[in-house]
Scaffold this motif. Structure first.
Motif, PDB file in Angstrom:
ATOM      1  N   LYS A   1     -19.434 -46.996  29.861  1.00 34.18           N
ATOM      2  CA  LYS A   1     -19.238 -48.203  29.060  1.00 34.18           C
ATOM      3  C   LYS A   1     -19.823 -48.035  27.654  1.00 34.18           C
ATOM      4  CE  LYS A   1     -19.546 -51.560  32.856  1.00 34.18           C
ATOM      5  NZ  LYS A   1     -20.219 -52.807  33.320  1.00 34.18           N
ATOM      6  N   VAL A   2     -19.303 -48.798  26.718  1.00 30.93           N
ATOM      7  CA  VAL A   2     -19.938 -48.930  25.409  1.00 30.93           C
ATOM      8  C   VAL A   2     -21.244 -49.702  25.618  1.00 30.93           C
ATOM      9  CG1 VAL A   2     -19.710 -49.897  23.108  1.00 30.93           C
ATOM     10  CG2 VAL A   2     -17.696 -48.925  24.250  1.00 30.93           C
TER      11      VAL A   2
ATOM     12  N   PHE B   1     -25.002 -51.212  23.888  1.00 29.74           N
ATOM     13  CA  PHE B   1     -25.708 -51.663  22.688  1.00 29.74           C
ATOM     14  C   PHE B   1     -26.960 -50.824  22.452  1.00 29.74           C
ATOM     15  CE2 PHE B   1     -27.440 -54.599  19.670  1.00 29.74           C
ATOM     16  CZ  PHE B   1     -28.785 -54.761  19.984  1.00 29.74           C
TER      17      PHE B   1
ATOM     18  N   TYR C   1     -24.814 -53.242  13.446  1.00 28.72           N
ATOM     19  CA  TYR C   1     -25.100 -52.828  14.818  1.00 28.72           C
ATOM     20  C   TYR C   1     -24.793 -51.348  15.012  1.00 28.72           C
ATOM     21  CZ  TYR C   1     -24.030 -57.843  15.138  1.00 28.72           C
ATOM     22  OH  TYR C   1     -23.970 -59.207  14.918  1.00 28.72           O
TER      23      TYR C   1
ATOM     24  N   TYR D   1     -23.827 -49.009  18.466  1.00 27.20           N
ATOM     25  CA  TYR D   1     -23.515 -48.911  19.887  1.00 27.20           C
ATOM     26  C   TYR D   1     -23.203 -47.452  20.166  1.00 27.20           C
ATOM     27  CZ  TYR D   1     -22.848 -54.010  20.115  1.00 27.20           C
ATOM     28  OH  TYR D   1     -23.030 -55.373  20.085  1.00 27.20           O
TER      29      TYR D   1
ATOM     30  N   GLU E   1     -32.746 -56.988  17.262  1.00 27.49           N
ATOM     31  CA  GLU E   1     -32.760 -56.762  18.708  1.00 27.49           C
ATOM     32  C   GLU E   1     -32.544 -55.275  18.965  1.00 27.49           C
ATOM     33  OE1 GLU E   1     -29.820 -59.079  20.838  1.00 27.49           O
ATOM     34  OE2 GLU E   1     -30.636 -58.525  22.799  1.00 27.49           O
TER      35      GLU E   1
ATOM     36  N   GLU F   1     -23.607 -58.650  33.683  1.00 28.99           N
ATOM     37  CA  GLU F   1     -22.727 -57.540  34.055  1.00 28.99           C
ATOM     38  C   GLU F   1     -21.292 -57.971  33.775  1.00 28.99           C
ATOM     39  OE1 GLU F   1     -25.606 -54.796  35.517  1.00 28.99           O
ATOM     40  OE2 GLU F   1     -23.440 -54.527  35.246  1.00 28.99           O
ATOM     41  N   VAL F   2     -20.525 -57.070  33.176  1.00 25.23           N
ATOM     42  CA  VAL F   2     -19.130 -57.349  32.845  1.00 25.23           C
ATOM     43  C   VAL F   2     -18.258 -56.352  33.598  1.00 25.23           C
ATOM     44  CG1 VAL F   2     -17.425 -57.555  30.996  1.00 25.23           C
ATOM     45  CG2 VAL F   2     -19.821 -58.187  30.583  1.00 25.23           C
TER      46      VAL F   2
ATOM     47  N   GLN G   1     -15.150 -61.248  23.249  1.00 22.72           N
ATOM     48  CA  GLN G   1     -14.260 -60.543  22.335  1.00 22.72           C
ATOM     49  C   GLN G   1     -13.488 -59.484  23.113  1.00 22.72           C
ATOM     50  OE1 GLN G   1     -16.429 -59.488  18.757  1.00 22.72           O
ATOM     51  NE2 GLN G   1     -14.656 -58.628  17.747  1.00 22.72           N
TER      52      GLN G   1
ATOM     53  N   LYS H   1     -26.051 -59.598  21.043  1.00 20.22           N
ATOM     54  CA  LYS H   1     -25.439 -58.296  21.287  1.00 20.22           C
ATOM     55  C   LYS H   1     -24.206 -58.457  22.176  1.00 20.22           C
ATOM     56  CE  LYS H   1     -28.174 -57.173  25.364  1.00 20.22           C
ATOM     57  NZ  LYS H   1     -29.365 -56.454  25.851  1.00 20.22           N
ATOM     58  N   LEU H   2     -23.294 -57.490  22.064  1.00 13.29           N
ATOM     59  CA  LEU H   2     -22.108 -57.453  22.914  1.00 13.29           C
ATOM     60  C   LEU H   2     -22.396 -56.617  24.151  1.00 13.29           C
ATOM     61  CD1 LEU H   2     -19.362 -56.900  20.208  1.00 13.29           C
ATOM     62  CD2 LEU H   2     -19.580 -58.911  21.672  1.00 13.29           C
TER      63      LEU H   2
ATOM     64  N   LEU I   1     -10.843 -53.351  26.209  1.00 12.65           N
ATOM     65  CA  LEU I   1     -12.238 -53.638  26.541  1.00 12.65           C
ATOM     66  C   LEU I   1     -12.535 -55.111  26.314  1.00 12.65           C
ATOM     67  CD1 LEU I   1     -13.963 -50.635  24.708  1.00 12.65           C
ATOM     68  CD2 LEU I   1     -13.469 -50.817  27.132  1.00 12.65           C
TER      69      LEU I   1
ATOM     70  N   ASN J   1     -19.811 -66.146  23.039  1.00 10.38           N
ATOM     71  CA  ASN J   1     -18.364 -65.963  22.919  1.00 10.38           C
ATOM     72  C   ASN J   1     -17.966 -64.667  23.609  1.00 10.38           C
ATOM     73  OD1 ASN J   1     -18.942 -63.903  20.960  1.00 10.38           O
ATOM     74  ND2 ASN J   1     -18.833 -65.418  19.315  1.00 10.38           N
TER      75      ASN J   1
ATOM     76  N   ARG K   1     -20.709 -61.855  24.350  1.00 15.35           N
ATOM     77  CA  ARG K   1     -21.850 -61.917  23.442  1.00 15.35           C
ATOM     78  C   ARG K   1     -22.847 -62.905  24.038  1.00 15.35           C
ATOM     79  NH1 ARG K   1     -19.375 -62.036  19.316  1.00 15.35           N
ATOM     80  NH2 ARG K   1     -19.922 -60.143  18.176  1.00 15.35           N
ATOM     81  N   ASN K   2     -24.045 -62.407  24.285  1.00 23.23           N
ATOM     82  CA  ASN K   2     -25.044 -63.290  24.880  1.00 23.23           C
ATOM     83  C   ASN K   2     -25.757 -64.075  23.789  1.00 23.23           C
ATOM     84  OD1 ASN K   2     -26.808 -61.506  23.714  1.00 23.23           O
ATOM     85  ND2 ASN K   2     -27.783 -60.862  25.613  1.00 23.23           N
TER      86      ASN K   2
ATOM     87  N   PHE L   1     -20.368 -54.843  27.230  1.00 22.65           N
ATOM     88  CA  PHE L   1     -18.995 -54.426  27.468  1.00 22.65           C
ATOM     89  C   PHE L   1     -18.704 -54.199  28.942  1.00 22.65           C
ATOM     90  CE2 PHE L   1     -17.008 -53.460  23.369  1.00 22.65           C
ATOM     91  CZ  PHE L   1     -18.091 -53.564  22.515  1.00 22.65           C
ATOM     92  N   GLY L   2     -17.429 -54.421  29.299  1.00 28.26           N
ATOM     93  CA  GLY L   2     -16.902 -53.935  30.552  1.00 28.26           C
ATOM     94  C   GLY L   2     -16.483 -52.481  30.398  1.00 28.26           C
ATOM     95  N   GLN L   3     -16.031 -51.900  31.501  1.00 26.93           N
ATOM     96  CA  GLN L   3     -15.673 -50.489  31.485  1.00 26.93           C
ATOM     97  C   GLN L   3     -14.259 -50.249  31.007  1.00 26.93           C
ATOM     98  OE1 GLN L   3     -15.754 -52.463  34.040  1.00 26.93           O
ATOM     99  NE2 GLN L   3     -14.651 -51.684  35.826  1.00 26.93           N
TER     100      GLN L   3
ATOM    101  N   PHE M   1     -11.141 -56.044  22.796  1.00 26.07           N
ATOM    102  CA  PHE M   1     -10.915 -54.912  21.908  1.00 26.07           C
ATOM    103  C   PHE M   1      -9.858 -53.996  22.508  1.00 26.07           C
ATOM    104  CE2 PHE M   1     -14.573 -55.251  19.055  1.00 26.07           C
ATOM    105  CZ  PHE M   1     -15.469 -56.005  19.796  1.00 26.07           C
TER     106      PHE M   1
END
Lengths: 113, 111
Positions: free
Chosen positions: A42-43, A45, A33, A35, A56, B3-4, B34, B98-99, B89, B32, B93-94, B101-103, B36
């Motif tokens: 924000k991080v 994708f 991936y 990012y 994707e 939205e996170v 994750q 892809k992940l 953070l 799931n 994961r949808n 992220f929140g801010q 960080f």
């Protein structure tokens, strides 16, 4: 402990130039991936890659971006003609299988001037 | 669109305190989640992965919980230390993989 490594750690480039960011994912991982994180944001994708194909991609990942796995160990992100707004920290990540824990590299800070 | 959100945005606590960081997401159809840790100018270090079928996951002084139906996760840090100071953070994961992220929550643990 295995880790994702990225080079270079910092890159400064002039607007319009091409850049290649390099990553060595963890050796037995199958999913890769990219990012990015614009300063203060924000991080987000960019793209995922599996079995030598993009699986994707986001709206950000337009025709200026491309990814490649040129050999058995490297995974690269190319930006063909950089813009000021491409300035960000770019993170490479890998995971062993789909949906498993993602491990991130230390990032490449790209500055476009 | 998923939205996170993470609250609080920043938190300062004295050393030794137990604390809770919050993460919420709008679409409960996640695979799931994750957590960080990010140190200033550095990469992301994975702390915990919690599957959508799990309620809790523990690693050392860290405990993550997940309530998928209400769209919430918490990260509990016990007996905080100055070395825990970092940005935390949360990412979901949808079904596409892809992940998102929140801010982040910027944590400062004062000696």
């Amino acid at each position: 402990e295995p880790e994702v490594t990225q080079t270079p750690s910092h890159q400064v480039t002039q607007m319009g130039q091409e850049v290649i960011l390099r990553c060595v994912p963890i050796s037995n991982h199958l999913y890769f991936y990219w990012y990015r994180q614009i300063l203060g944001q924000k991080v987000e994708f960019l793209v995922s890659f599996y079995n030598n194909e993009i699986s994707e991609k986001s709206e950000i990942f337009d025709d200026q971006f491309s990814v490649e796995r040129p050999d058995g160990s490297n995974f690269t992100l190319k930006i063909r003609s950089t813009k000021l707004e491409d300035s960000a920290m770019y993170f490479c990540a890998s995971s062993e299988n789909w949906g498993t824990e993602a491990f991130f590299g230390q990032g490449t800070r790209l500055t476009v001037v | 669109k998923q939205e996170v959100t993470q609250i609080p945005a920043a938190l300062s606590v004295p050393e030794g305190e137990n604390l809770v960081l919050n993460c919420s997401f709008t679409d409960s159809a996640i695979y799931n989640l994750q957590w960080f840790r990010q140190d200033p100018g550095k990469g992301l270090t994975s702390l915990l992965l919690i599957q959508s079928s799990q309620r809790e996951q523990t690693s050392g002084r860290l405990n993550a919980s997940l309530d998928k139906s209400s769209g919430r996760s918490t990260l509990y840090i016990a007996a905080s230390q100055p070395g825990d100071s970092a940005t935390y953070l949360c990412a979901v994961r949808n079904q596409g993989g892809k992940l998102i992220f929140g801010q982040g929550t910027e944590l400062s643990v004062k000696p």
